[in-house]
Design a protein around this motif. Structure first.
Motif, PDB file in Angstrom:
ATOM      1  N   PRO A  40      -6.624  21.887  43.014  1.00  0.00           N
ATOM      2  CA  PRO A  40      -6.537  20.882  41.937  1.00  0.00           C
ATOM      3  C   PRO A  40      -7.299  19.593  42.242  1.00  0.00           C
ATOM      4  N   LYS A  41      -7.613  19.371  43.526  1.00  0.00           N
ATOM      5  CA  LYS A  41      -8.247  18.115  43.923  1.00  0.00           C
ATOM      6  C   LYS A  41      -9.764  18.206  43.990  1.00  0.00           C
ATOM      7  N   THR A  42     -10.305  19.391  43.756  1.00  0.00           N
ATOM      8  CA  THR A  42     -11.754  19.553  43.889  1.00  0.00           C
ATOM      9  C   THR A  42     -12.278  20.497  42.816  1.00  0.00           C
ATOM     10  N   ASP A  43     -13.565  20.555  42.679  1.00  0.00           N
ATOM     11  CA  ASP A  43     -14.203  21.458  41.735  1.00  0.00           C
ATOM     12  C   ASP A  43     -14.125  22.885  42.292  1.00  0.00           C
ATOM     13  N   PRO A  44     -13.506  23.831  41.568  1.00  0.00           N
ATOM     14  CA  PRO A  44     -13.374  25.201  42.101  1.00  0.00           C
ATOM     15  C   PRO A  44     -14.715  25.862  42.388  1.00  0.00           C
ATOM     16  N   ARG A  45     -15.788  25.363  41.766  1.00  0.00           N
ATOM     17  CA  ARG A  45     -17.098  25.959  42.011  1.00  0.00           C
ATOM     18  C   ARG A  45     -17.563  25.732  43.444  1.00  0.00           C
ATOM     19  N   TYR A  46     -17.163  24.608  44.041  1.00  0.00           N
ATOM     20  CA  TYR A  46     -17.526  24.359  45.440  1.00  0.00           C
ATOM     21  C   TYR A  46     -16.847  25.354  46.370  1.00  0.00           C
ATOM     22  N   ILE A  47     -15.560  25.612  46.124  1.00  0.00           N
ATOM     23  CA  ILE A  47     -14.816  26.554  46.971  1.00  0.00           C
ATOM     24  C   ILE A  47     -15.385  27.967  46.812  1.00  0.00           C
ATOM     25  N   ALA A  48     -15.665  28.373  45.563  1.00  0.00           N
ATOM     26  CA  ALA A  48     -16.215  29.704  45.328  1.00  0.00           C
ATOM     27  C   ALA A  48     -17.598  29.857  45.970  1.00  0.00           C
ATOM     28  N   THR A  49     -18.409  28.810  45.897  1.00  0.00           N
ATOM     29  CA  THR A  49     -19.741  28.843  46.513  1.00  0.00           C
ATOM     30  C   THR A  49     -19.635  29.000  48.021  1.00  0.00           C
ATOM     31  N   ALA A  50     -18.735  28.230  48.642  1.00  0.00           N
ATOM     32  CA  ALA A  50     -18.524  28.340  50.088  1.00  0.00           C
ATOM     33  C   ALA A  50     -18.066  29.751  50.457  1.00  0.00           C
ATOM     34  N   SER A  51     -17.187  30.329  49.630  1.00  0.00           N
ATOM     35  CA  SER A  51     -16.711  31.688  49.877  1.00  0.00           C
ATOM     36  C   SER A  51     -17.854  32.694  49.844  1.00  0.00           C
ATOM     37  N   PHE A  52     -18.717  32.589  48.855  1.00  0.00           N
ATOM     38  CA  PHE A  52     -19.832  33.529  48.731  1.00  0.00           C
ATOM     39  C   PHE A  52     -20.824  33.375  49.887  1.00  0.00           C
ATOM     40  N   LEU A  53     -21.000  32.152  50.362  1.00  0.00           N
ATOM     41  CA  LEU A  53     -21.887  31.941  51.514  1.00  0.00           C
ATOM     42  C   LEU A  53     -21.297  32.564  52.783  1.00  0.00           C
ATOM     43  N   VAL A  54     -19.963  32.496  52.910  1.00  0.00           N
ATOM     44  CA  VAL A  54     -19.315  33.141  54.060  1.00  0.00           C
ATOM     45  C   VAL A  54     -19.504  34.651  53.987  1.00  0.00           C
ATOM     46  N   PHE A  55     -19.297  35.226  52.795  1.00  0.00           N
ATOM     47  CA  PHE A  55     -19.518  36.664  52.632  1.00  0.00           C
ATOM     48  C   PHE A  55     -20.960  37.038  52.961  1.00  0.00           C
ATOM     49  N   ALA A  56     -21.912  36.234  52.501  1.00  0.00           N
ATOM     50  CA  ALA A  56     -23.327  36.511  52.782  1.00  0.00           C
ATOM     51  C   ALA A  56     -23.592  36.483  54.286  1.00  0.00           C
ATOM     52  N   PHE A  57     -23.002  35.505  54.987  1.00  0.00           N
ATOM     53  CA  PHE A  57     -23.171  35.389  56.434  1.00  0.00           C
ATOM     54  C   PHE A  57     -22.565  36.590  57.149  1.00  0.00           C
ATOM     55  N   VAL A  58     -21.384  37.025  56.707  1.00  0.00           N
ATOM     56  CA  VAL A  58     -20.706  38.176  57.326  1.00  0.00           C
ATOM     57  C   VAL A  58     -21.540  39.442  57.176  1.00  0.00           C
ATOM     58  N   PHE A  59     -22.046  39.684  55.977  1.00  0.00           N
ATOM     59  CA  PHE A  59     -22.822  40.903  55.769  1.00  0.00           C
ATOM     60  C   PHE A  59     -24.178  40.831  56.482  1.00  0.00           C
ATOM     61  N   TRP A  60     -24.715  39.634  56.644  1.00  0.00           N
ATOM     62  CA  TRP A  60     -25.945  39.497  57.425  1.00  0.00           C
ATOM     63  C   TRP A  60     -25.672  39.845  58.890  1.00  0.00           C
ATOM     64  N   LEU A  61     -24.546  39.381  59.429  1.00  0.00           N
ATOM     65  CA  LEU A  61     -24.177  39.733  60.803  1.00  0.00           C
ATOM     66  C   LEU A  61     -24.052  41.249  60.967  1.00  0.00           C
ATOM     67  N   ARG A  62     -23.438  41.893  59.963  1.00  0.00           N
ATOM     68  CA  ARG A  62     -23.266  43.346  60.050  1.00  0.00           C
ATOM     69  C   ARG A  62     -24.595  44.081  59.912  1.00  0.00           C
ATOM     70  N   SER A  63     -25.565  43.461  59.252  1.00  0.00           N
ATOM     71  CA  SER A  63     -26.867  44.115  59.106  1.00  0.00           C
ATOM     72  C   SER A  63     -27.606  44.209  60.438  1.00  0.00           C
ATOM     73  N   LEU A  64     -27.078  43.544  61.478  1.00  0.00           N
ATOM     74  CA  LEU A  64     -27.687  43.577  62.812  1.00  0.00           C
ATOM     75  C   LEU A  64     -27.054  44.625  63.711  1.00  0.00           C
ATOM     76  N   TYR A  65     -26.103  45.409  63.187  1.00  0.00           N
ATOM     77  CA  TYR A  65     -25.395  46.407  63.994  1.00  0.00           C
ATOM     78  C   TYR A  65     -26.354  47.453  64.570  1.00  0.00           C
ATOM     79  N   ILE A 118      -9.011  32.958  44.185  1.00  0.00           N
ATOM     80  CA  ILE A 118      -8.283  31.836  43.584  1.00  0.00           C
ATOM     81  C   ILE A 118      -9.175  30.962  42.701  1.00  0.00           C
ATOM     82  N   PRO A 119     -10.296  30.417  43.208  1.00  0.00           N
ATOM     83  CA  PRO A 119     -11.121  29.568  42.329  1.00  0.00           C
ATOM     84  C   PRO A 119     -11.781  30.336  41.193  1.00  0.00           C
TER      85      PRO A 119
END
Length: 518
Positions: A334-359, A384-385
């Motif tokens: 409620p204290k922030t724009d949900p788009r910022y939280i969702a963007t951060a989440s998607f960047l984390v997912f992108a980073f995780v899958f990039w790490l796995r692409s190095l397996y 949530i967001p």
């Protein structure tokens, strides 16, 4: 047309709020768990019922198809039956159908029970969102969403682990029997807390044409997705026919629903920017998540030599940060724009899958678990967001229909994601295998040295078999790495969809509070 008088219901408080939250969460957990718990038990079920594994996969297909058809009907059913009664009947019938599944003496009986189970499971998830949001004060609605998200995210991970353990140590009927005590407890608590909080009834004529078209195109598409890989996709006449039927029925369905006076699915919701952007971003993101949730354990079991239980345990840590951080997400939303939280989440997912692409084929447990652990951080800010954005600005009487339609698109994208990723992995592995085999000649010193070594020991056949096995293992690894890399890139691209939304001052919490009056 008969409407009952609107009755206002304020938010719950104290022990009623706690019990209500637990009841709804248990129902959601039971529901989502059942979408994945049977996957690893198919060999046991097939063997016990005397059918092939290919026939046994219909246990998954029948549930998924019935579930996908019933989810978008939530809004229409809610208007005719009421939120609380529909949710209660869904839980009770889910328990009965689970009991029937466990008692099944034949595959036909089991499939009929699974169709019933999938059909009654459809309204449970969207209605769980509606009941939770209407039970919390406006300021704490994001917290309600966070509690809902925890059960939705953790259950798919627990399903394969629990299903594998039950099949190995007890017997397959118990993957269905475990629903009975959970469902009875959830139904009893739901009736105790919510029985006096029924929504307004709005009896409209049944859209028989829309309902029939929905059943045809969703059923055809679901069967096509589940059987596509086994039948070699569009090289099979069966898949071509299913695709044409799904496409034609879908086209007529959209035209009919947009012009019908009382549509069975309210497609006009897609006129709203927030609903469209939030739903598409959430659904494609979930499709990527679910597709990789299927892909990683499959690669570990077929290529790296992990057992089903070991592969499940590798995926288990994803729930740790999701559980710990989801309440914080709900607190700060409620204290922030949900788009910022969702963007951060998607960047984390992108980073995780990039790490796995190095397996590589000699990846150790640490590098398997670490990205999974980090992924839990992204999952805490995923549902949530995006759900908040999807429901943002909607009037209360639109929330059940919006939640049902959004969840329907998400579930369909999950099925599409798993089918696409297993197929892409198979095709990319075949391509990489062909490319690597080009190096299997006398001009390659490594290949020639290994073959000569086997030749000196009088084992030419063994040498070629060893080389082919090594190439197959490397090709499978390169194929799965391609899928992870593609997933990473798509998650980055999806951020644009998040930012086409424009949160309004009327939060979903306010809209949800209003829904209690309907």
């Amino acid at each position: 047309m008969a409407d009952s008088k609107p009755v206002e219901h304020g938010p719950l408080s104290g022990s009623a709020l706690v019990i209500g939250t637990i009841a709804v969460s248990l129902a959601v957990f039971m529901n989502v768990l059942d979408t994945s718990i049977a996957n690893v038990s198919i060999p046991s079920i097939s063997g016990d019922l005397g059918v092939s594994s290919d026939q046994g996969t219909w246990v998954i297909t029948s549930f998924a198809a019935a579930n996908a058809i019933s989810v978008p009907l939530t809004g229409w059913l809610t208007n005719r039956i009421g939120q609380v009664r529909l949710f209660m009947w869904s839980i009770v019938l889910f328990v009965i159908s689970s009991w029937m599944c466990g008692l099944s003496p034949t595959l036909g009986f089991l499939l009929a029970a699974r169709v019933l189970q999938g059909a009654v499971a459809g309204p449970m998830i969207p209605l769980s969102q509606t009941l939770l949001l209407a039970s919390y004060p406006r300021a704490k609605a994001p917290m309600a969403l966070s509690l809902w998200a925890m059960t939705t995210l953790v259950a798919p991970v627990c399903g394969p682990i629990l299903g594998g353990w039950i099949s190995d140590n007890i017997s397959w009927p118990w993957i269905f029997y475990v629903n009975i005590p959970v469902g009875v407890l959830a139904a009893g608590a739901t009736w105790f807390i919510f029985r006096h909080r029924e929504s307004t009834l709005h009896i409209a004529p049944i859209d028989r044409v829309g309902l029939g078209l929905l059943i045809v195109w969703v059923g055809s598409l679901q069967v096509m997705l589940d059987k596509g890989k086994d039948l070699d996709w569009f090289n099979s006449p069966t898949i071509v026919i299913l695709a044409l039927v799904a496409l034609i029925a879908f086209a007529f369905f959209v035209i009919w629903e947009l012009t019908a006076e009382h549509p069975v699915v309210d497609l006009s919701l897609f006129k709203r920017r927030n609903f469209t952007g939030g739903t598409i971003a959430l659904s494609i993101g979930y499709g990527l998540y679910f597709g990789n949730l299927v892909l990683l354990p499959l690669w570990l079991q077929t290529t790296i030599g992990y057992t089903a239980t070991q592969a499940g345990l590798v995926m288990a840590p994803v729930g740790l940060f999701a559980i710990l951080l989801s309440p914080l997400t709900g607190k700060f939303l409620p204290k922030t724009d949900p788009r910022y939280i969702a963007t951060a989440s998607f960047l984390v997912f992108a980073f995780v899958f990039w790490l796995r692409s190095l397996y590589t084929t000699d990846v150790d447990t640490y590098w398997l678990v670490m990205p999974t652990l980090i992924q839990g951080v992204g999952m805490a800010g995923f549902f949530i967001p995006l759900v908040s954005l999807t429901l943002n600005g909607l009037p209360g009487n639109k929330i059940p229909a919006a939640s049902g339609l959004s969840n329907f698109v998400r579930i369909m994208c999950g099925g599409i994601g798993s089918s696409i990723f297993t197929t892409v992995w198979d095709r990319r592995s075949t391509l990489h295998h062909a490319q690597l085999m080009e190096h299997a000649n006398a001009y390659n010193p490594v290949f020639d040295q290994q073959i000569q070594q086997f030749h000196s020991n009088g084992s030419d056949t063994l040498g070629y078999a060893w080389f082919n096995n090594t190439v197959s293992q490397q090709a499978a690894m390169l194929g799965v790495d391609d899928c992870f890399w593609i997933s990473s890139a798509i998650f980055v691209a999806l951020i644009a969809l998040i930012w086409i939304t424009k949160p309004e001052k009327t939060t979903p919490a306010a809209a949800a509070a209003a829904s209690a009056a309907h």
